[in-house]
Each structure stands twice: as C-alpha cells, then as structure tokens.
Write a protein that holds these residues in place. Structure first.
Motif, PDB file in Angstrom:
ATOM      1  N   LEU A 158     -12.440 -31.545  -6.577  1.00 14.70           N
ATOM      2  CA  LEU A 158     -11.625 -31.107  -4.994  1.00 14.70           C
ATOM      3  C   LEU A 158     -11.923 -32.505  -3.607  1.00 14.70           C
ATOM      4  O   LEU A 158     -12.749 -32.602  -3.308  1.00 14.70           O
ATOM      5  CB  LEU A 158     -11.923 -29.760  -4.357  1.00 14.70           C
ATOM      6  N   ILE A 159     -10.773 -32.707  -3.053  1.00 13.26           N
ATOM      7  CA  ILE A 159     -10.926 -33.962  -2.376  1.00 13.26           C
ATOM      8  C   ILE A 159     -10.466 -33.567  -0.979  1.00 13.26           C
ATOM      9  O   ILE A 159     -11.076 -33.919   0.084  1.00 13.26           O
ATOM     10  CB  ILE A 159     -10.422 -35.194  -3.031  1.00 13.26           C
ATOM     11  N   GLU A 160      -9.574 -32.575  -0.674  1.00 14.53           N
ATOM     12  CA  GLU A 160      -9.363 -31.621   0.679  1.00 14.53           C
ATOM     13  C   GLU A 160      -9.544 -30.420   0.827  1.00 14.53           C
ATOM     14  O   GLU A 160      -8.730 -29.767  -0.303  1.00 14.53           O
ATOM     15  CB  GLU A 160      -8.399 -32.611   1.182  1.00 14.53           C
ATOM     16  N   HIS A 161     -10.110 -29.724   1.436  1.00 14.49           N
ATOM     17  CA  HIS A 161      -9.463 -28.473   1.521  1.00 14.49           C
ATOM     18  C   HIS A 161      -9.518 -27.673   3.087  1.00 14.49           C
ATOM     19  O   HIS A 161     -10.579 -28.088   3.657  1.00 14.49           O
ATOM     20  CB  HIS A 161     -10.831 -27.665   0.412  1.00 14.49           C
ATOM     21  N   HIS A 162      -8.484 -27.497   3.503  1.00  9.99           N
ATOM     22  CA  HIS A 162      -8.487 -26.573   4.774  1.00  9.99           C
ATOM     23  C   HIS A 162      -8.211 -25.987   5.043  1.00  9.99           C
ATOM     24  O   HIS A 162      -7.495 -24.561   4.359  1.00  9.99           O
ATOM     25  CB  HIS A 162      -7.779 -27.325   5.828  1.00  9.99           C
ATOM     26  N   VAL A 163      -8.860 -24.689   5.363  1.00  5.06           N
ATOM     27  CA  VAL A 163      -8.760 -23.219   4.857  1.00  5.06           C
ATOM     28  C   VAL A 163      -8.415 -22.639   6.826  1.00  5.06           C
ATOM     29  O   VAL A 163      -9.748 -22.820   6.863  1.00  5.06           O
ATOM     30  CB  VAL A 163      -9.213 -21.738   4.070  1.00  5.06           C
ATOM     31  N   LYS A 164      -7.149 -21.807   7.037  1.00  6.09           N
ATOM     32  CA  LYS A 164      -7.678 -21.210   8.470  1.00  6.09           C
ATOM     33  C   LYS A 164      -6.943 -19.825   8.226  1.00  6.09           C
ATOM     34  O   LYS A 164      -5.903 -18.893   7.632  1.00  6.09           O
ATOM     35  CB  LYS A 164      -6.311 -22.102   9.025  1.00  6.09           C
ATOM     36  N   GLU A 165      -7.509 -18.621   8.786  1.00  7.42           N
ATOM     37  CA  GLU A 165      -7.769 -17.716   9.220  1.00  7.42           C
ATOM     38  C   GLU A 165      -7.046 -17.768  10.357  1.00  7.42           C
ATOM     39  O   GLU A 165      -8.100 -17.709  11.241  1.00  7.42           O
ATOM     40  CB  GLU A 165      -8.793 -16.766   8.831  1.00  7.42           C
ATOM     41  N   ASN A 166      -5.994 -15.938  10.170  1.00 13.15           N
ATOM     42  CA  ASN A 166      -5.913 -15.740  12.210  1.00 13.15           C
ATOM     43  C   ASN A 166      -5.309 -14.868  11.472  1.00 13.15           C
ATOM     44  O   ASN A 166      -4.464 -13.967  10.848  1.00 13.15           O
ATOM     45  CB  ASN A 166      -4.171 -16.603  11.966  1.00 13.15           C
ATOM     46  N   GLY A 167      -6.791 -13.700  12.029  1.00 13.15           N
ATOM     47  CA  GLY A 167      -5.855 -12.661  11.908  1.00 13.15           C
ATOM     48  C   GLY A 167      -5.979 -11.864  10.005  1.00 13.15           C
ATOM     49  O   GLY A 167      -7.124 -11.944   9.686  1.00 13.15           O
ATOM     50  N   THR A 168      -4.883 -11.319  10.074  1.00 11.55           N
ATOM     51  CA  THR A 168      -4.576 -10.577   8.423  1.00 11.55           C
ATOM     52  C   THR A 168      -4.274 -12.000   7.697  1.00 11.55           C
ATOM     53  O   THR A 168      -3.438 -11.073   6.773  1.00 11.55           O
ATOM     54  CB  THR A 168      -4.250  -9.305   8.583  1.00 11.55           C
ATOM     55  N   HIS A 169      -3.664 -12.328   8.065  1.00 13.29           N
ATOM     56  CA  HIS A 169      -3.139 -14.227   7.822  1.00 13.29           C
ATOM     57  C   HIS A 169      -4.025 -15.415   7.818  1.00 13.29           C
ATOM     58  O   HIS A 169      -4.849 -15.656   8.079  1.00 13.29           O
ATOM     59  CB  HIS A 169      -1.923 -13.897   8.074  1.00 13.29           C
ATOM     60  N   ALA A 170      -3.797 -16.701   6.141  1.00 11.87           N
ATOM     61  CA  ALA A 170      -4.900 -17.125   5.894  1.00 11.87           C
ATOM     62  C   ALA A 170      -4.057 -18.040   5.503  1.00 11.87           C
ATOM     63  O   ALA A 170      -3.041 -17.939   4.105  1.00 11.87           O
ATOM     64  CB  ALA A 170      -6.102 -16.674   5.397  1.00 11.87           C
ATOM     65  N   ILE A 171      -4.062 -19.020   5.461  1.00 14.20           N
ATOM     66  CA  ILE A 171      -3.499 -20.196   5.250  1.00 14.20           C
ATOM     67  C   ILE A 171      -4.630 -21.944   4.045  1.00 14.20           C
ATOM     68  O   ILE A 171      -5.098 -21.795   5.084  1.00 14.20           O
ATOM     69  CB  ILE A 171      -2.724 -20.997   5.963  1.00 14.20           C
TER      70      ILE A 171
END
Length: 160
Positions: free
Chosen positions: A105-118
């Motif tokens: 894994l060379i890059e990983h971004h996770v963004k949670e926003n309420g009931t959704h995440a990416i």
C-alpha cells in the motif's frame, strides 16, 4: 427515486468535494505521512483493510459480508451489480490472483462524512500469475455507507 439510485450520485458528489479540498492546497509542502496516508485509523478504513485481507487470504465469506447487497463494482470494462453476483463470479478469480501477489500500500486516504465514507488508495502489485510477471500500480476507490450502524462497501472501482 429509490435510495439505491442515489448512491452513485452521492459518491460522485463526495468525490468531487474531496478533490476540491485536495486541490485547494496547491503546491504546499506536507510531510510524507499526511501526503500519502490520511484517515487510515477510521472505522471505514478498518473495514476496507479487512476486505482486502479477506480477499488476499481467500476468505470469500468474510469479504462478501462486508459488501452491501447492492454493491456496484467496476473493474476494467466489467461491472457487477450485487454482492451475490460478485461472490458467485469474479471474487474467486480475484482471490486466486491476490494470493499470488505481494501488495504494498503506497497511498491511502479515507474520509468519513456522517453515514458516507470514501477510500482512495494506490498499491504496488508484484508477483507471478499464470506464468506472467506482474509489476504495476493499482488504483482503488471504495465508497462506503453506514447501514444499521455498520459500514458496508457500496461501490468499488479498480483500475491499473
């Protein structure tokens, strides 16, 4: 409009807002950890990593349980429109392939926003499969939704 029909639009809007935040920083210098990894200690990130591990170790039951019933999976020119379709079709070949690969894994971004995440990630994939050497960068986008207090994967897009 059914709720499931809104998911792709929601994911697109979420991605668009995320890209605007990333582009707003321009040429600012950041330390390497924050530049390549962010949000990886979140519950959504933990679920994504659990999904990866399940595929890599051949645990199809666990992998399928982390998918929403109506998950939408894009890979190459193909599409699968449910957890059942993926589990009965392409998942087995993904597990066979991944079991032969070394993945960094060379890059990983996770963004949670309420009931959704990416989850947005890039991985270096190396190994030998069906007599051919593999050495490429894979890109992955995973959309998640909190359903009944549990994160579920609602969309995956794989490319390399």
């Amino acid at each position: 409009m059914k709720m499931t029909a809104l998911r792709p639009l929601t994911v697109f809007a979420f991605l668009l807002s995320f890209s605007a935040v990333v582009n707003a920083h321009g040429d600012e210098k950041h330390n390497e950890e924050s530049q390549y990894f962010s949000g990886t200690d979140s519950d959504a990130a933990t679920l994504v990593l659990k999904f990866h591990k399940a595929l890599e170790t051949g645990n199809g039951d666990l992998a399928a349980s982390l998918l929403a019933d109506d998950v939408l999976i894009f890979e190459g020119k193909g599409v699968e429109r449910s957890a059942q379709e993926y589990a009965s079709h392409h998942m087995l070949s993904d597990m066979k392939y991944l079991s032969q690969m070394q993945i960094e894994l060379i890059e990983h971004h996770v963004k949670e926003n309420g009931t959704h995440a990416i989850s947005l990630s890039r991985s270096l994939v190396k190994g030998r499969y069906k007599g051919k050497e593999v050495n490429h960068i894979g890109n992955e986008t995973i959309g998640l939704e909190k359903l009944n207090d549990d994160w579920k994967i609602t969309h995956i897009h794989w490319s390399n």
